[in-house]
Scaffold this motif. Structure first.
Motif, PDB file in Angstrom:
ATOM      1  N   ASP A  68     -10.920 -13.370 -17.869  1.00 10.22           N
ATOM      2  CA  ASP A  68     -10.179 -13.080 -15.937  1.00 10.22           C
ATOM      3  C   ASP A  68      -8.633 -12.928 -16.250  1.00 10.22           C
ATOM      4  O   ASP A  68      -8.432 -11.961 -15.415  1.00 10.22           O
ATOM      5  CB  ASP A  68     -11.119 -13.878 -15.303  1.00 10.22           C
TER       6      ASP A  68
ATOM      7  N   SER B  68     -18.009  -7.112  -7.191  1.00  7.00           N
ATOM      8  CA  SER B  68     -18.073  -8.441  -7.682  1.00  7.00           C
ATOM      9  C   SER B  68     -19.270  -9.444  -6.591  1.00  7.00           C
ATOM     10  O   SER B  68     -19.412 -10.691  -6.645  1.00  7.00           O
ATOM     11  CB  SER B  68     -17.455  -9.066  -8.484  1.00  7.00           C
TER      12      SER B  68
ATOM     13  N   SER C  19     -23.319  -3.440  -5.940  1.00  2.96           N
ATOM     14  CA  SER C  19     -22.613  -3.362  -7.485  1.00  2.96           C
ATOM     15  C   SER C  19     -22.216  -1.596  -7.528  1.00  2.96           C
ATOM     16  O   SER C  19     -21.292  -1.325  -7.868  1.00  2.96           O
ATOM     17  CB  SER C  19     -22.010  -4.102  -8.438  1.00  2.96           C
TER      18      SER C  19
ATOM     19  N   CYS D  16     -14.305  -2.138 -12.019  1.00  2.00           N
ATOM     20  CA  CYS D  16     -16.201  -2.406 -11.261  1.00  2.00           C
ATOM     21  C   CYS D  16     -16.784  -1.685 -12.358  1.00  2.00           C
ATOM     22  O   CYS D  16     -17.610  -2.987 -11.864  1.00  2.00           O
ATOM     23  CB  CYS D  16     -15.619  -0.724 -10.006  1.00  2.00           C
TER      24      CYS D  16
ATOM     25  N   TYR E 139     -18.055  -5.238 -13.831  1.00  2.00           N
ATOM     26  CA  TYR E 139     -19.206  -6.065 -12.689  1.00  2.00           C
ATOM     27  C   TYR E 139     -20.370  -5.593 -12.695  1.00  2.00           C
ATOM     28  O   TYR E 139     -20.889  -6.474 -12.299  1.00  2.00           O
ATOM     29  CB  TYR E 139     -17.897  -6.138 -10.764  1.00  2.00           C
TER      30      TYR E 139
ATOM     31  N   ASN F 218     -21.827  -7.423 -15.657  1.00  2.23           N
ATOM     32  CA  ASN F 218     -22.526  -8.539 -15.772  1.00  2.23           C
ATOM     33  C   ASN F 218     -23.182  -8.679 -14.535  1.00  2.23           C
ATOM     34  O   ASN F 218     -23.964  -9.685 -14.618  1.00  2.23           O
ATOM     35  CB  ASN F 218     -20.774  -9.046 -14.301  1.00  2.23           C
TER      36      ASN F 218
ATOM     37  N   GLN G 260     -15.844  -8.742 -21.246  1.00  2.46           N
ATOM     38  CA  GLN G 260     -17.095  -8.621 -20.050  1.00  2.46           C
ATOM     39  C   GLN G 260     -18.143  -8.642 -20.813  1.00  2.46           C
ATOM     40  O   GLN G 260     -19.140  -9.387 -20.855  1.00  2.46           O
ATOM     41  CB  GLN G 260     -17.133  -8.282 -18.742  1.00  2.46           C
TER      42      GLN G 260
END
Length: 452
Positions: free
Chosen positions: A254, A284, A325, A358, A361, A364, A418
């Motif tokens: 991160d 997130s 998200s 974005c 995320y 993720n 990620q």
């Protein structure tokens, strides 16, 4: 009829002890805390960015990034261990184990911090002298901030395991930035706005809140005079080391783009990247809000062998997270450029990087809570492999793109890392547990095997 039905549901939500009731209460509490936290941190970023401009704001952001990056080296995974072990102790009603954790872990983290800072401070001073900056007081403030942040991570992990998720978030994520903002605004009456003032109030907030947070843990945990045996401490140390490696890699993944941007470009690019990252954090919010209460519940279900429930709560939270998200990313695509311009015209350049982050995320949330599933069930070694691959991709991409694209190249590197990290962990979870926890499980039809 409908009113009675809703009253019954609300009563079960408020008083129920089932996994979904506890998870729902945790999500509601965490959601409120995270909204306050994001509003406060973005408010501070807005104020500093507006007063200082991208270059000097980048100096402040670089120090905060260093504190965030090095704190896990002091906590060494004991915060994640605290969550898992406190939750397991509560589930098994092991009062002596709970008391031993509360008495032992803070001193272990203080000792680790002292050893790490004995290296960090001289090396930082030597680097500043070598690069022509001379001695800077920010090094000592950074060191204090690192040690206190490590302790606050332990506090949050302990309170999560003790079932006080929102309280842990309050002490680590809300009170320090609120105090930072209040102190900074109050001191503007005496001092001119500067990066140094922002750094001092950032550390000052941690100094003020830590005694209260430590007291909260002592109050929640069992206070009987119990100590851990040497064999138990050795087992904790071994588990915490692996968890710490996992956590350090996650934080590095991160924070690495910010640090590399500072090394390869300049403070202006760091400032643009940090603003993009802070705004992108809203995408997130679902991931962070859900995973904090989810961790102890997954540890408890795994301990009891309830793998069907384990899979159910993971998938339900993943579906909700993806929807939230995607919605926030769409909002930023439409009006994000205008929001950044409110801080200052120079920050409008960060819009593309904000959208890229974005997207990271969103990825993720699509892969589900796979890092949590592995670390909360004692399979942290599996998590290390996926995270190591992700951070390697992040590092190499940033090295290649930051000199060329600046903050946008760093954002691309972050998302690439990620993507690799989460996809690999999703594959590992499928092989380890024989079931999927990512959103693609929606298209599968198969029973959850009762395996551990």
């Amino acid at each position: 009829m409908n009113a009675a039905l809703w009253r019954g549901r609300l009563t079960r939500l408020r008083t129920g002890q089932g996994a979904m009731a506890r998870l729902s209460r945790g999500i509601l509490g965490s959601g409120g805390v995270w909204i306050i936290r994001l509003a406060t941190t973005i408010g501070m970023s807005f104020l500093l960015g507006h007063l200082l401009g991208p270059t000097e704001y980048g100096v402040y952001a670089n120090v905060v990034a260093n504190v965030t990056l090095f704190a896990p080296l002091c906590s060494l995974g004991y915060d994640m261990l605290a969550t898992r072990e406190f939750a397991a102790a509560r589930a098994g009603e092991e009062i002596e184990r709970e008391a031993a954790l509360a008495r032992t872990l803070p001193w272990v983290v203080w000792r680790s911090a002292a050893l790490m800072l004995l290296l960090f401070v001289p090396l930082s001073i030597a680097y500043n002298v070598y690069s022509g900056k001379g001695f800077e007081w920010t090094v000592l403030l950074e060191a204090l901030g690192i040690a206190l942040t490590a302790q606050m991570r332990l506090v949050q992990g302990s309170l999560r395991g003790l079932g006080q998720v929102s309280l842990g978030q309050l002490y680590q994520l809300v009170v320090p930035p609120v105090l930072n903002l209040v102190l900074f605004v109050a001191l503007l009456a005496v001092f001119r706005p500067s990066a140094m003032l922002g750094i001092a109030t950032f550390v000052g907030g941690l100094v003020l809140v830590y005694p209260l947070a430590a007291r909260a843990v002592r109050k929640q945990a069992s206070s009987i005079p119990a100590t851990a045996s040497p064999a138990t401490r050795k087992a904790w140390r071994r588990a915490a080391l692996v968890l710490g490696v996992t956590q350090i890699m996650a934080v590095a993944n991160d924070q690495l783009p910010l640090v590399l941007t500072g090394w390869l470009r300049d403070s202006t690019q760091v400032g643009l990247l940090d603003i993009a990252r802070r705004f992108a954090l809203f995408a997130s919010i679902a991931l962070n809000v859900i995973q904090l209460p989810l961790g102890p519940i997954m540890a408890e279900m795994y301990r009891k062998g309830d793998m069907a429930g384990f899979r159910r709560v993971a998938l339900q939270t993943a579906y909700v997270g993806v929807g939230i998200s995607l919605f926030i990313t769409l909002v930023y695509a439409l009006i994000g450029h205008q929001l950044l311009h409110v801080i200052g015209p120079a920050f409008g350049e960060a819009w593309a990087a904000m959208l890229v982050m974005c997207l990271g995320y969103v990825i993720n949330t699509m892969t589900g809570p796979v890092p949590m599933a592995l670390t909360m069930t004692g399979h942290e070694n599996d998590a290390v492999r996926g995270i190591a691959a992700g951070i390697t991709v992040n590092f190499l991409t940033c090295i290649a793109l930051v000199p060329w694209l600046g903050h946008l190249g760093a954002a691309i590197g972050s998302v690439a890392g990620q993507f690799v990290w989460n996809v690999l962990l999703a594959i590992i979870v499928r092989r380890r547990f024989g079931m999927a926890l990512d959103i693609f499980a929606l298209f599968e039809r198969r029973a959850t095997p009762p395996v551990r």
